[in-house]
Design an enzyme around this catalytic site. Structure first.
Site, PDB file in Angstrom:
ATOM      1  N   THR A 126      31.917  41.107  40.114  1.00  0.00           N
ATOM      2  CA  THR A 126      33.062  41.388  39.377  1.00  0.00           C
ATOM      3  C   THR A 126      32.999  41.277  37.931  1.00  0.00           C
ATOM      4  OG1 THR A 126      35.742  40.765  39.458  1.00  0.00           O
ATOM      5  CG2 THR A 126      34.142  39.069  39.482  1.00  0.00           C
ATOM      6  N   ASN A 127      33.882  41.920  37.329  1.00  0.00           N
ATOM      7  CA  ASN A 127      34.093  41.911  35.827  1.00  0.00           C
ATOM      8  C   ASN A 127      35.452  41.465  35.274  1.00  0.00           C
ATOM      9  OD1 ASN A 127      31.491  42.882  34.618  1.00  0.00           O
ATOM     10  ND2 ASN A 127      32.348  44.942  35.437  1.00  0.00           N
ATOM     11  N   ASN A 128      36.046  40.959  36.449  1.00  0.00           N
ATOM     12  CA  ASN A 128      37.501  40.419  36.363  1.00  0.00           C
ATOM     13  C   ASN A 128      37.467  38.942  36.193  1.00  0.00           C
ATOM     14  OD1 ASN A 128      40.053  39.254  36.962  1.00  0.00           O
ATOM     15  ND2 ASN A 128      40.784  41.208  38.196  1.00  0.00           N
TER      16      ASN A 128
ATOM     17  N   PHE B  28      47.737  37.514  37.715  1.00  0.00           N
ATOM     18  CA  PHE B  28      47.586  38.566  37.430  1.00  0.00           C
ATOM     19  C   PHE B  28      47.783  39.821  38.372  1.00  0.00           C
ATOM     20  CE2 PHE B  28      43.784  36.954  39.454  1.00  0.00           C
ATOM     21  CZ  PHE B  28      43.267  38.152  40.249  1.00  0.00           C
TER      22      PHE B  28
ATOM     23  N   ASP C 221      37.158  42.649  47.695  1.00  0.00           N
ATOM     24  CA  ASP C 221      37.987  43.873  47.271  1.00  0.00           C
ATOM     25  C   ASP C 221      39.405  43.426  48.049  1.00  0.00           C
ATOM     26  OD1 ASP C 221      38.822  46.441  45.928  1.00  0.00           O
ATOM     27  OD2 ASP C 221      38.904  47.379  47.929  1.00  0.00           O
TER      28      ASP C 221
END
Length: 191
Positions: A7-9, A148, A68
């Site tokens: 992830t880049n989150n 978020f 996901d």
């Protein structure tokens, strides 16, 4: 053990890191030098998780897990589902997604929804999957400033507050991602 979380989150990374045992070093995509967009072209939540984990294993060689998540709304036949992040367009803007969802539910009495997270783990040449579901409802208005994504408009079953109003610890305990991650952690602790 070193494991990549695909992830880049940074919000997701922070949530998941609080679960992972100290014996496991959790690496982000940034940590392994992966700066490209990892493909998410499948038409199911499960498919995207599997695709992302396999991509990192194949291209970077690390054992890894990917998740996901989708918000599935009853009155919208499961939408936005796998398209939750891009519901209002490719810009992936949470505020736009929230406004579109609220507009689409404007005249609906049925506000039932669930968050679903699927984690795909690629470990030692074997794939495993873990699924977490949190049932609840979509509120009529936004409330709260934590979390978020759709958190300001999602209330878990049995709660009077949205995900954006409760603590991260509480959200992890009752939420979809927390449930899936706990299954992952239980599995990792058992091997």
């Amino acid at each position: 053990m070193k494991l990549v979380f695909a992830t880049n989150n940074h919000n997701k990374l922070k949530e998941v890191q609080s679960f992972i045992p100290k014996s496991i070093t959790l690496l982000s995509l940034e940590d392994i030098g992966c700066f490209e967009d990892v493909p998410e072209t499948q038409d199911t939540i499960e498919g995207n998780a599997i695709q992302k984990a396999a991509y990192i294993k194949t291209h970077y060689g690390y054992d890894c897990f990917a998740d996901d998540t989708g918000l599935e709304v009853d009155a919208l036949n499961g939408a936005p589902g796998v398209y939750s992040a891009r519901y209002a367009g490719e810009q992936r803007n949470s505020e736009d997604n929230i406004q579109k969802l609220l507009k689409n539910l404007e005249h609906s009495a049925n506000r039932k929804a669930q968050f679903k997270t699927v984690i795909a783990l690629e470990l030692n040449g074997t794939q495993h999957q873990f699924t977490g579901i949190c049932e609840g409802e979509i509120t009529k208005d936004k409330s709260g400033d934590k979390g978020f994504g759709y958190d300001p408009i999602f209330k878990a079953e049995g709660y009077d507050q949205t995900f954006a109003e409760i603590s991260l610890d509480e959200k992890n305990r009752i939420g979809h991602r927390g449930k899936a991650v706990q299954q992952l952690v239980d599995f990792l602790n058992s091997i």
